[in-house]
Each structure stands twice: as C-alpha cells, then as structure tokens.
Design an enzyme around this catalytic site. Structure first.
Site, PDB file in Angstrom:
ATOM      1  N   ASN A 114       0.868  -1.183   0.000  1.00 31.72           N
ATOM      2  CA  ASN A 114       0.000   0.000   0.000  1.00 31.72           C
ATOM      3  C   ASN A 114       0.903   1.231   0.000  1.00 31.72           C
ATOM      4  O   ASN A 114       1.496   1.557   1.018  1.00 31.72           O
ATOM      5  CB  ASN A 114      -0.890  -0.032   1.256  1.00 31.72           C
ATOM      6  CG  ASN A 114      -1.705   1.239   1.428  1.00 31.72           C
ATOM      7  OD1 ASN A 114      -1.811   2.045   0.485  1.00 31.72           O
ATOM      8  ND2 ASN A 114      -2.278   1.413   2.600  1.00 31.72           N
TER       9      ASN A 114
ATOM     10  N   LYS B 295       0.107   4.288  -0.270  1.00 32.91           N
ATOM     11  CA  LYS B 295      -0.517   5.493   0.296  1.00 32.91           C
ATOM     12  C   LYS B 295      -0.236   6.690  -0.641  1.00 32.91           C
ATOM     13  O   LYS B 295      -0.211   6.490  -1.853  1.00 32.91           O
ATOM     14  CB  LYS B 295      -0.013   5.723   1.723  1.00 32.91           C
ATOM     15  CG  LYS B 295      -0.162   4.450   2.574  1.00 32.91           C
ATOM     16  CD  LYS B 295       0.089   4.653   4.026  1.00 32.91           C
ATOM     17  CE  LYS B 295      -0.076   3.316   4.753  1.00 32.91           C
ATOM     18  NZ  LYS B 295       0.062   3.422   6.189  1.00 32.91           N
TER      19      LYS B 295
ATOM     20  N   HIS C  72      -9.369   1.356   4.974  1.00 31.25           N
ATOM     21  CA  HIS C  72      -8.085   1.480   5.682  1.00 31.25           C
ATOM     22  C   HIS C  72      -8.263   2.403   6.891  1.00 31.25           C
ATOM     23  O   HIS C  72      -9.048   3.352   6.832  1.00 31.25           O
ATOM     24  CB  HIS C  72      -7.031   2.047   4.727  1.00 31.25           C
ATOM     25  CG  HIS C  72      -5.656   2.005   5.305  1.00 31.25           C
ATOM     26  ND1 HIS C  72      -5.198   2.966   6.168  1.00 31.25           N
ATOM     27  CD2 HIS C  72      -4.663   1.097   5.172  1.00 31.25           C
ATOM     28  CE1 HIS C  72      -3.966   2.641   6.541  1.00 31.25           C
ATOM     29  NE2 HIS C  72      -3.611   1.524   5.954  1.00 31.25           N
TER      30      HIS C  72
ATOM     31  N   GLU D 222      -6.574   4.741   8.021  1.00 28.77           N
ATOM     32  CA  GLU D 222      -6.371   6.180   7.757  1.00 28.77           C
ATOM     33  C   GLU D 222      -7.629   6.791   7.161  1.00 28.77           C
ATOM     34  O   GLU D 222      -7.961   7.943   7.430  1.00 28.77           O
ATOM     35  CB  GLU D 222      -5.154   6.368   6.838  1.00 28.77           C
ATOM     36  CG  GLU D 222      -3.861   6.154   7.601  1.00 28.77           C
ATOM     37  CD  GLU D 222      -2.711   5.607   6.772  1.00 28.77           C
ATOM     38  OE1 GLU D 222      -2.763   5.671   5.532  1.00 28.77           O
ATOM     39  OE2 GLU D 222      -1.753   5.099   7.401  1.00 28.77           O
TER      40      GLU D 222
ATOM     41  N   GLU E 106      -5.265  -4.918  10.694  1.00 29.06           N
ATOM     42  CA  GLU E 106      -4.217  -3.924  10.906  1.00 29.06           C
ATOM     43  C   GLU E 106      -4.490  -3.172  12.209  1.00 29.06           C
ATOM     44  O   GLU E 106      -5.269  -2.213  12.214  1.00 29.06           O
ATOM     45  CB  GLU E 106      -4.206  -2.922   9.752  1.00 29.06           C
ATOM     46  CG  GLU E 106      -3.973  -3.547   8.406  1.00 29.06           C
ATOM     47  CD  GLU E 106      -3.414  -2.542   7.406  1.00 29.06           C
ATOM     48  OE1 GLU E 106      -2.286  -2.724   6.972  1.00 29.06           O
ATOM     49  OE2 GLU E 106      -4.107  -1.557   7.100  1.00 29.06           O
TER      50      GLU E 106
ATOM     51  N   GLY F 269       2.571   2.301  10.767  1.00 31.72           N
ATOM     52  CA  GLY F 269       3.521   3.398  10.596  1.00 31.72           C
ATOM     53  C   GLY F 269       4.228   3.790  11.879  1.00 31.72           C
ATOM     54  O   GLY F 269       4.881   4.832  11.938  1.00 31.72           O
TER      55      GLY F 269
ATOM     56  N   SER G 133       3.523  -2.133  10.293  1.00 30.25           N
ATOM     57  CA  SER G 133       4.979  -2.179  10.468  1.00 30.25           C
ATOM     58  C   SER G 133       5.587  -3.533  10.101  1.00 30.25           C
ATOM     59  O   SER G 133       6.507  -3.996  10.768  1.00 30.25           O
ATOM     60  CB  SER G 133       5.360  -1.766  11.893  1.00 30.25           C
ATOM     61  OG  SER G 133       4.945  -0.430  12.140  1.00 30.25           O
TER      62      SER G 133
HETATM   63  P1  PGA Z   1       2.962   0.330   7.673  1.00 32.90           P
HETATM   64  O1  PGA Z   1       1.501   0.524   7.049  1.00 32.90           O
HETATM   65  O2  PGA Z   1       3.506  -0.965   7.093  1.00 32.90           O
HETATM   66  O3  PGA Z   1       3.747   1.520   7.216  1.00 32.90           O
HETATM   67  O4  PGA Z   1       2.796   0.257   9.144  1.00 32.90           O
HETATM   68  C1  PGA Z   1       0.629  -0.571   6.903  1.00 32.90           C
HETATM   69  C2  PGA Z   1      -0.672  -0.102   6.308  1.00 32.90           C
HETATM   70  O5  PGA Z   1      -1.122   1.011   6.631  1.00 32.90           O
HETATM   71  O6  PGA Z   1      -1.298  -0.813   5.524  1.00 32.90           O
END
Ligand code: PGA
Length: 254
Positions: free
Chosen positions: A9, A11, A95, A97, A167, A173, A213
């Site tokens: 992803n 983003k 997601h 976010e 997640e 992140g 992560s």
């Molecule tokens: P990250 O993001 O691997 O940077 O923690 C995962 C995601 O948001 O799908």
C-alpha cells in the site's frame, strides 16, 4: 490451501514516473517468487500506467479507495467501474487512515465492498482496533463489529474471493508490530467468526492479511502462523528490495 498474498500500500507516495519504474522492476523480478501473490496499490493517477507496466505478469494492482456509486456529483471520488477501466482489479477498502482521517464508517465500507464486488474488483477490507480499544480489552469485540458490518450482505462465495486485512491501528507506521502471537490470536478469531457466519469452506478460502509495520526482519515470524495469509505493507513496500524480501519470507513460510 491459501496462497500467500503480499500487498504493498503506497498510500500518497511516488510520482507517476517512480510508480512505473517500481512496477517495471517488480515485474522483472516477480518470476522468482512463483508461490506468492503480489499486489501493489499506487495512487489513483498512477493506476493505469502501473497496470500497463505489470500486464502479463502475476502482479495485482489495487486502488486505495472507491466510491459506492457508479457516477455522480461526488467531487474527488472514483467509482468501481472507473477503477476497472484503469486495468486495476483490486481495491483497498476501509483502511484505518480513511476511517480516522476521512470519516469512513463500517456502513460506508459495506457499501464500497458491495460496489467493488458488483464491478468484479476484489476488495481488501481493512479492520483493526485502536490502542485505547486494545488497552480496554475490546479488541475482539471491535473486530467482530468491523467484520460483521463491513462485509454485511456478502455471500459465502463472495467471501471466499475477498481478502480481510487485520491492521491494529497502533501498529501502523509506528514501527511497533503486533507480536506474532497477538496477530495469530486476532486472525484465528476472525476466521472462527467467518466460519460461524459463512461456513467452513468459504472461511477456509478467505485470506486474512496482517498489516502494521511489517518489515523484512519480522515478516517471517508473522507469516509462519497458520491464519496469517500474507501482509499488507505500507512503509516497507516503497522500497523494492524490502518488498521483495517480505515476499521471499512469505514464499518460505508457504
Ligand atoms: P505500515 O503501514 O507498514 O507503514 O505500518 C501498513 C498499512 O497502513 O497498511
């Protein structure tokens, strides 16, 4: 037997040129990983070019969001048939976010899942608890609610083809990964619920990814667990070598 899926992803990262360069390089190296499914989710403006760059290779392309209507006065949005037009065949829905920053709810997510399935896009439905919810021992209740409402109206046949991504919000992140045991517990719980609601066959076919992560050095221990069928990777998916290293870990765990 579920084929592991490693999904990147991106983003809001990478220009058009950078996206195509990554996709082209990935296509050249993906043949070395026959036992894992690969997928990348570029930004909307790069979807068509990335889909063209990986055409003929076993690499999926996903949009990061979709609107539930086919067309209309929805400035800034993109419909499922429009995503199909780009050559992408997948879409990430719900997601964290988007839930946290753009007000998405389980109800709008269910409408998006339905729109995706109608257009024959495969949805990756994201769920996960916040740190406050985990600390309050509400994780499994939150997951139940998000799964139940987010895929409301989905049939068993549809479930078998779709993907769920667990997640934990506190792991995205942050560099803080759920322990493999925490992840497996959540995944096994989700699978148990899916079995209860949709039956063994559909539940056994549905892939449940872990996200939060995931890096080359922790991928293997996560992916070794029976109910962790792959990863949704954010930060580490922006680097081709890191992304391929995670995919390599999935190959070995398969
Ligand atoms: P990250 O993001 O691997 O940077 O923690 C995962 C995601 O948001 O799908």
């Amino acid at each position: 037997m579920r084929t592991p899926l490693i999904a990147g992803n991106w983003k809001m990262h990478k220009t058009l040129r950078e996206s195509v360069a990554f996709a082209t390089a990935l296509a050249a190296r993906a043949g070395a990983l026959p036992s894992v499914d690969l997928l990348i989710a570029p930004t909307a403006p790069a979807l068509a070019a990335v889909a063209a760059a990986v055409e003929g290779h076993r690499i999926g392309v996903a949009a990061q969001n979709v609107h539930w209507e086919r067309e209309g006065a929805f400035t800034g949005e993109m419909s499922a048939p429009m995503i199909c037009d780009t050559g992408a065949t997948w879409v990430i829905v719900g997601h964290s976010e988007r839930r946290q920053l753009f007000g998405e709810t389980d109800e709008t997510i269910a409408r998006k899942v339905r729109a995706a399935l109608t257009a024959r896009l495969t949805p990756i439905v994201c769920i996960g608890e916040t740190l406050a919810e985990r600390d309050a021992a509400e994780t499994l209740v939150v997951l139940d609610r998000q799964v139940q409402r987010g895929i409301d109206g989905v049939t068993g046949t549809e479930l078998a083809g779709l993907v769920i991504a667990y997640e934990p919000v506190w792991a995205i992140g942050t560099g803080r990964t759920a322990s493999p045991a925490q992840a497996q517990e959540a995944h096994a719980h989700i699978r148990q619920r899916l079995t209860q609601w949709f039956g063994v066959e559909a539940s056994a076919a549905c892939r449940i990814l872990y996200g939060g992560s995931v890096k080359p050095d922790n991928a293997r221990t996560l992916l070794d667990h029976p109910d962790i069928d792959g990863a949704l990777v954010g930060g580490a998916s922006l680097d081709l070598d890191a992304f391929l290293a995670i995919a390599g870990a999935a190959t070995r765990a398969a």
